[in-house]
Design a protein around this motif. Structure first.
Motif, PDB file in Angstrom:
ATOM      1  N   LEU A 115      37.711  41.239  42.147  1.00  0.00           N
ATOM      2  CA  LEU A 115      38.863  40.633  41.491  1.00  0.00           C
ATOM      3  C   LEU A 115      40.178  41.164  42.052  1.00  0.00           C
ATOM      4  O   LEU A 115      41.197  40.472  42.023  1.00  0.00           O
ATOM      5  CB  LEU A 115      38.799  40.855  39.971  1.00  0.00           C
ATOM      6  CG  LEU A 115      38.036  39.780  39.196  1.00  0.00           C
ATOM      7  CD1 LEU A 115      36.553  39.758  39.561  1.00  0.00           C
ATOM      8  CD2 LEU A 115      38.201  39.950  37.704  1.00  0.00           C
ATOM      9  N   HIS A 116      40.155  42.385  42.582  1.00  0.00           N
ATOM     10  CA  HIS A 116      41.371  42.924  43.207  1.00  0.00           C
ATOM     11  C   HIS A 116      41.709  42.163  44.491  1.00  0.00           C
ATOM     12  O   HIS A 116      42.876  42.119  44.893  1.00  0.00           O
ATOM     13  CB  HIS A 116      41.194  44.407  43.518  1.00  0.00           C
ATOM     14  CG  HIS A 116      41.010  45.265  42.299  1.00  0.00           C
ATOM     15  ND1 HIS A 116      41.878  45.205  41.226  1.00  0.00           N
ATOM     16  CD2 HIS A 116      40.071  46.199  41.975  1.00  0.00           C
ATOM     17  CE1 HIS A 116      41.478  46.066  40.292  1.00  0.00           C
ATOM     18  NE2 HIS A 116      40.394  46.674  40.726  1.00  0.00           N
ATOM     19  N   LEU A 117      40.705  41.556  45.105  1.00  0.00           N
ATOM     20  CA  LEU A 117      40.970  40.766  46.312  1.00  0.00           C
ATOM     21  C   LEU A 117      41.728  39.492  45.962  1.00  0.00           C
ATOM     22  O   LEU A 117      42.462  38.951  46.798  1.00  0.00           O
ATOM     23  CB  LEU A 117      39.654  40.432  47.028  1.00  0.00           C
ATOM     24  CG  LEU A 117      38.788  41.640  47.424  1.00  0.00           C
ATOM     25  CD1 LEU A 117      37.576  41.183  48.232  1.00  0.00           C
ATOM     26  CD2 LEU A 117      39.604  42.678  48.200  1.00  0.00           C
ATOM     27  N   ILE A 118      41.560  39.005  44.727  1.00  0.00           N
ATOM     28  CA  ILE A 118      42.359  37.868  44.255  1.00  0.00           C
ATOM     29  C   ILE A 118      43.828  38.289  44.204  1.00  0.00           C
ATOM     30  O   ILE A 118      44.715  37.572  44.661  1.00  0.00           O
ATOM     31  CB  ILE A 118      41.879  37.400  42.870  1.00  0.00           C
ATOM     32  CG1 ILE A 118      40.415  36.952  42.925  1.00  0.00           C
ATOM     33  CG2 ILE A 118      42.763  36.260  42.357  1.00  0.00           C
ATOM     34  CD1 ILE A 118      39.818  36.615  41.557  1.00  0.00           C
ATOM     35  N   GLY A 119      44.066  39.462  43.644  1.00  0.00           N
ATOM     36  CA  GLY A 119      45.432  39.983  43.585  1.00  0.00           C
ATOM     37  C   GLY A 119      46.016  40.188  44.968  1.00  0.00           C
ATOM     38  O   GLY A 119      47.201  39.896  45.209  1.00  0.00           O
TER      39      GLY A 119
END
Length: 425
Positions: free
Chosen positions: A148-152
């Motif tokens: 999910l941090h890769l979305i950010g």
């Protein structure tokens, strides 16, 4: 009112500790003039569900959902149980089966950083319009899952937004990471992605000082600590009063690495020496218990005194905590777990029952117990001091005077913690 977008995999009806942190932040953020907008998967495969948490979602919160592809759906054909465990980070320490080795290799090497990686691109496309429509200037990603941090990371590149990356658990330094049977190339990829996230966000948020130090070694971006916490009990279940028995209760998973063998030995010894203790004692294990832990309990003659109950709702867990005479907190005996502070610790504090905490040296969870005067802390080698404190507490129980005089627990109240988050935002 300032709007923030919170990107999370776990949201009610997801159960377990992963959902609590942001559910509670969302509950209190509006009090600080911050309006949370939530983004979650439409069709997640949660390892644990707890529908009682749905009613805790604030009625006026905006929730966006988008389809997610879950590879674990197909891995489940091999073994639903093992797939669920690995999905939750529950990995056997002793002699994993051939099937488990295969699943671990697939999990660690084919899905980097994790199996929710396929939600990244669809989410970036979906959220680009949502962020503009809602006029959002701050996004928050919370992991695990760390994909999910890769979305950010991607949204930060293409939009003029501030980005706060929240790590409920560490990434490459968490205990089970070393058990994923990673190739050198996969290990390198994990660390590269972790570094990109840590340096690509505007601020990092972590749950322990140990994790803060670990991230400060790979980034110059500011790292802040906001622990998990407790909320005022809102259970609909009536409180029936304290247990009549001298109960020692553990709420949550008690697996291989959290097996306090010396505790079972001490309890067995006291039972054999003290008839009153023998008649009064009861061990409550609420949640998943590893077979090796059960074997050790049984080998010490404690089977008759042990009551087992599988996963219960959060409401029921709170009630077990409040009525138990003693609460057991155990963390894996490893240098890698010094910074792990179990979420249940804070609810134990709110229950105001004496805590028996067993963990590694210099364990942050143990320091909180000490600093709040909430119980007794020891390591896995303790014997005589462990026996002494249990007998002391039993004597107070017999007198009807077993209680805890904790101090400074208010700083772990969810509203207080949300005030700190609001200040960062």
């Amino acid at each position: 009112m300032h709007k923030v977008l919170i990107i999370s995999y776990y949201w009610p009806p997801a159960g377990g500790p992963g959902v609590q942190r942001w559910l509670k932040f969302v509950k209190y953020l509006p009090e600080f003039d911050i309006h949370p907008v939530i983004y979650i998967p439409k069709n997640p495969k949660y390892p644990i569900t707890d529908s009682s948490l749905i009613k805790e979602i604030p009625k006026n919160v905006t929730v966006y959902k988008n389809e997610i592809f879950e590879p674990y759906t197909y891995a489940g054909f091999l073994s639903k149980t093992k797939t669920k465990q690995i999905s939750s980070g529950v990995i056997s320490d002793d002699n994993p089966s051939f099937l488990e080795k295969i699943l671990l290799w697939i999990r660690g090497n084919m899905f980097i950083p994790d199996a929710r990686k396929y939600w990244v691109r669809p989410s970036v496309r979906f959220l680009t319009d949502i962020i503009k429509k809602e006029q959002i200037d701050t996004i928050i990603t919370t992991g695990p899952p760390h994909s999910l941090h890769l979305i950010g990371l991607e949204l930060k590149k293409i939009l003029d937004v501030k980005w706060l990356a929240d790590f409920r658990d560490p990434w490459t330094s968490i205990g089970y990471h070393s058990k994923l049977r990673l190739t050198k190339a996969s290990e390198k990829k994990h660390r590269e992605l972790e570094k990109k996230v840590a340096n690509g966000c505007d601020k990092l948020l972590v749950t322990s000082n140990t994790t803060k130090v670990e991230f400060e070694s790979i980034t110059t971006k500011p790292v802040y600590v906001i622990t998990n916490g407790y909320d005022i009990p809102e259970s609909d279940l009536p409180f029936s009063g304290m247990d009549k028995k001298f109960t020692l209760s553990h709420i949550g998973s008690l697996l291989t690495g959290r097996n306090p063998e010396n505790l079972w030995k001490v309890l067995s010894e006291i039972i054999s020496e003290n008839k009153d203790f023998k008649n009064a004692f009861q061990l409550n294990l609420i949640g998943v218990v590893g077979q090796d832990v059960l074997n050790c309990i049984n080998d010490n003659g404690l089977k008759f005194y042990t009551r087992l109950k599988n996963y219960v709702t959060h409401e029921e867990a709170v009630n077990y905590q409040r009525r138990s005479q003693l609460l057991l907190l155990a963390e894996i005996d490893s240098p890698y777990t010094r910074g792990i502070i179990p979420g249940k610790l804070f609810e134990y504090l709110a229950a105001k029952r004496p805590i028996l905490a067993i963990g590694p040296e210099d364990w942050e969870g143990g320091e909180i117990v000490k600093n709040t005067n909430s119980g007794f802390v020891c390591n896995y080698n303790s014997l005589s001091d462990l026996k002494a404190v249990i007998l002391k507490w039993f004597h107070l129980y017999q007198q009807g005077n077993l209680m805890v005089s904790s101090v400074n627990i208010q700083e772990y109240n969810r509203r207080t913690l949300t005030a700190k988050l609001a200040e960062l935002l």
